[in-house]
Design an enzyme around this catalytic site. Structure first.
Site, PDB file in Angstrom:
ATOM      1  CE  LYS A   1      -4.284  -1.676   2.038  1.00 36.43           C
ATOM      2  NZ  LYS A   1      -5.280  -1.331   3.133  1.00 36.43           N
TER       3      LYS A   1
ATOM      4  CG  ASP B   1      -8.308   0.892   3.595  1.00 35.77           C
ATOM      5  OD1 ASP B   1      -9.338   0.016   2.868  1.00 35.77           O
ATOM      6  OD2 ASP B   1      -7.066   0.787   3.647  1.00 35.77           O
TER       7      ASP B   1
END
Ligand code: ATR
Length: 288
Positions: A71, A107
């Site tokens: 990520k 997220d």
């Protein structure tokens, strides 16, 4: 659907990815939306990350999800990174916009939408966030735009303080402190929304909870980012105390829903996604 020469592809890249719920969740959504799109999983090691991401352009993939451990590093190979993802320093969704790779982080938005869709509105509320890792950072960044007060408690105090420092320019009052029984008790007594963004309570340590059950109250909302088990010890205790509970599966579904909206401009069919993800969890033997 019939896979044809015109079928477009989305994928998740990470290492490992074999247990990801994203393929079943997204394929169910694409089918429901009647899109000529399929979603697959690719195991990509850190040394392969650059070529895998650049290959996305070569092969004309529509979009990617990015999971552990890429990520952060994936940012180096993108053409553009949106402000939220840049601030968090992590990307979990990539759009291939006619050869230009744009990175997003869904997220935090996923967590906040999950709360709202479960009837919990963060405005004018105090949130207590336990954890200061990657997931906590994404949630904290988004939450600090919405809540009045955000308290970050973490086992490693330095990380909580750094994260709070990063958010000082937000409207919310943000503090970061070491996680201890006393601070937890004090802060929780004035908290509206409690979020566990640590791995405490995750399978196989299903009897562990980051919060003693006697501190939980009926006027709290408690969200856990863990979805294995679906009902963590924390959520079970919270439910017994009469609190509103939001499982980690909700955050997973809504971060995926935001990704679908980025790739397709279509509103995501969340009910279908939830059913598909739940069925897959059951197949994997997760306690649901
Ligand atoms: P993720 O990307 O899922 O957030 P991570 O970045 O490794 O994963 O973060 C894990 C979080 O869980 C951290 O906040 C970690 O605390 P530390 O920063 O002190 O390591 C927290 N965590 C993990 N195990 C824990 C435990 N047994 N007690 C308290 N916190 C724990």
């Amino acid at each position: 659907m019939v896979i044809s020469a015109k079928t477009k592809v989305c994928a998740i890249i990470g290492d490992p990815v074999e247990h990801s719920l994203s393929p079943v969740m997204h394929n169910a959504a694409f089918k429901e939306l009647g899109l000529n799109l399929v979603y697959v999983a690719f195991t990509v090691t850190s040394t392969e990350l650059k070529t895998a991401v650049l290959g996305t352009k070569t092969l004309g993939l529509k979009g990617l999800n990015v999971t552990m451990p890429h990520k952060n590093a994936v940012i180096n190979y993108l053409d553009e990174v949106d402000t939220t993802a840049k601030n968090i320093g992590a990307v979990n969704t990539i759009l291939n916009n006619q050869g230009k790779l744009i990175g997003y982080n869904t997220d935090g938005a996923g967590a906040m939408v999950a709360l709202q869709e479960n009837g919990v509105y963060p405005e004018e509320k105090k949130m207590l966030l336990i954890g200061a890792g990657g997931a906590a950072k994404a949630i904290a960044y988004q939450a600090a735009q919405d809540v009045d007060e955000l308290v970050i408690l973490n086992r490693t105090a330095k990380k909580a303080k750094q994260l709070a420092q990063m958010l000082q320019s937000c409207d919310a009052k943000v503090t970061g402190t070491a996680l201890s029984s006393n601070v937890l008790k004090d802060e929780l007594s004035t908290t509206d929304i409690l979020v566990n963004a640590t791995s405490v309570g995750m399978h196989p340590s299903i009897d562990c909870s980051p919060v003693p059950s006697d501190l939980l109250r009926s006027d709290l909302c408690v969200m856990d980012i863990i979805y294995n088990p679906l009902k963590t010890r924390l959520l079970k205790d919270a439910q017994s105390a009469g609190a509103t509970v939001v499982s980690g599966l909700e955050m997973l579904i809504y971060q995926g829903a935001v990704a679908i909206e980025i790739w397709t401009n279509c509103p995501a069919p969340v009910a279908v996604m939830r059913t598909a993800a739940l069925n897959q969890l059951k197949k994997q033997g997760v306690q649901c």
